[in-house]
Design an enzyme around this catalytic site. Structure first.
Site, mmCIF file in Angstrom:
data_model
loop_
_atom_site.group_PDB
_atom_site.id
_atom_site.type_symbol
_atom_site.label_atom_id
_atom_site.label_comp_id
_atom_site.label_asym_id
_atom_site.label_seq_id
_atom_site.Cartn_x
_atom_site.Cartn_y
_atom_site.Cartn_z
ATOM 1 C CB CYS A 165 -12.701 -6.606 1.334
ATOM 2 S SG CYS A 165 -11.821 -4.996 1.728
HETATM 3 N N1 LIG Z 1 -11.313 -4.356 6.142
HETATM 4 C C1 LIG Z 1 -11.782 -5.227 5.044
HETATM 5 C C2 LIG Z 1 -11.958 -6.796 5.280
HETATM 6 C C3 LIG Z 1 -11.089 -7.263 4.492
HETATM 7 C C4 LIG Z 1 -10.948 -8.867 4.501
HETATM 8 C C5 LIG Z 1 -10.586 -9.236 5.840
HETATM 9 N N2 LIG Z 1 -9.128 -9.074 6.328
HETATM 10 C C6 LIG Z 1 -10.812 -10.634 6.163
HETATM 11 O O1 LIG Z 1 -10.165 -11.548 6.005
HETATM 12 O O2 LIG Z 1 -12.369 -11.141 6.107
HETATM 13 C C7 LIG Z 1 -13.470 -4.679 5.202
HETATM 14 O O3 LIG Z 1 -13.604 -3.535 5.135
HETATM 15 O O4 LIG Z 1 -14.333 -5.632 5.238
#
Ligand SMILES: N[C@@H](CCC[C@H](N)C(=O)O)C(=O)O
Length: 257
Positions: free
Chosen positions: A87
């Site tokens: 993330c």
């Molecule tokens: N918004 C985040 C991604 C967070 C994880 C995403 N929900 C997933 O499941 O891969 C980022 O900034 O990368």
């Protein structure tokens, strides 16, 4: 518990250095969903657990030889209780929380700190002006895809940043789209789901506007775009010019290079 955000991607943060406070049998999917519930819980797009890598059962498998270099591990959970490999927004908040909790000295972060994630090690650092940066690593394309969303079909490129993304260039004004629905995607290409980014190129190679429907979270604002260097054509330049670009989403802006 703390709450915080990185470009409005917000999280419940659980400092747990020795892994004793929130072990997996306590921080299960049901508790994560309750913590992230915006009415009955603290509210968030996910949970970030701050824990030393040696106390994370799967850290050795995902970090391999880097385990000894990653004192800290970002144990990331999506709001629906699933885990995510990486993330980009969360890992900057993760470092900020380590510093705020006195678990890392900010001065040592300016050169960058290697943090363990389920997408492998990532280097994240602090800047002298109080901001944070993350080396997202290479964008790895793994095919062409499309999604059905907001009554339209968007074509794009499947990209891994440790976690899966479908980056779709579109001429449709992304700020006007109703993204409350669930994106329809190819379950073979994205067996574990995917983060969908709809992208308008504002200035080729320099500025994009994007909206994200995030895996495990649903519609939300920005995400660290995939690829981190926004595409200026149907697929990102494999060895195109490196430079600075920026992306904006309602209310926030971020610089990439
Ligand atoms: N918004 C985040 C991604 C967070 C994880 C995403 N929900 C997933 O499941 O891969 C980022 O900034 O990368």
């Amino acid at each position: 518990m703390l709450v915080g955000h990185g470009t409005e991607n917000d999280f419940v943060v659980l400092p747990d250095p020795d892994g004793s406070l929130w072990p997996d049998d306590r921080l299960d999917a049901a508790l994560v969903r309750r913590l992230c519930d915006r009415r009955a819980g603290l509210g968030g797009d996910g949970v970030l657990r701050l824990v030393r890598s040696v106390h994370v059962p799967d850290a050795a498998a995902v970090l391999g030889g880097h385990l000894g270099s990653c004192e800290w591990f970002m144990d990331h959970r999506n709001a629906d209780g699933t885990t995510a490999e990486m993330c980009g927004n969360g890992i900057r908040l993760f470092l900020h929380a380590l510093v705020g909790e006195g678990l890392l000295d900010r001065a040592t972060c300016e050169a960058g700190v290697l943090v363990g994630t389920r997408g492998g090690p990532r280097r994240v650092g602090a800047t002298a002006d109080g901001n944070y940066w993350v080396d997202m690593g290479p964008a790895r394309e793994f095919g062409a895809g499309e999604t059905r969303l907001a009554g339209r079909t968007f074509g794009g490129i499947a990209v891994s940043m440790g976690n899966p993304h479908l980056a779709c260039l579109t001429d449709a004004a992304v700020d006007t789209l109703d993204l409350t629905g669930t994106p329809e995607v190819d379950a073979v290409l994205f067996p574990d789901g995917v983060n969908v980014e709809l992208v308008n190129v504002v200035e080729p190679g320099a500025h994009v506007r994007l909206r994200v429907v995030e895996r495990g979270v649903g519609r939300r604002g920005p995400a660290a775009p995939a690829p981190a260097r926004p595409p200026t054509r149907r697929s990102p330049p494999r060895d195109g010019p490196r430079g600075r670009s920026s992306w904006t989403s309602p209310g926030v802006a971020c610089r990439c290079r």
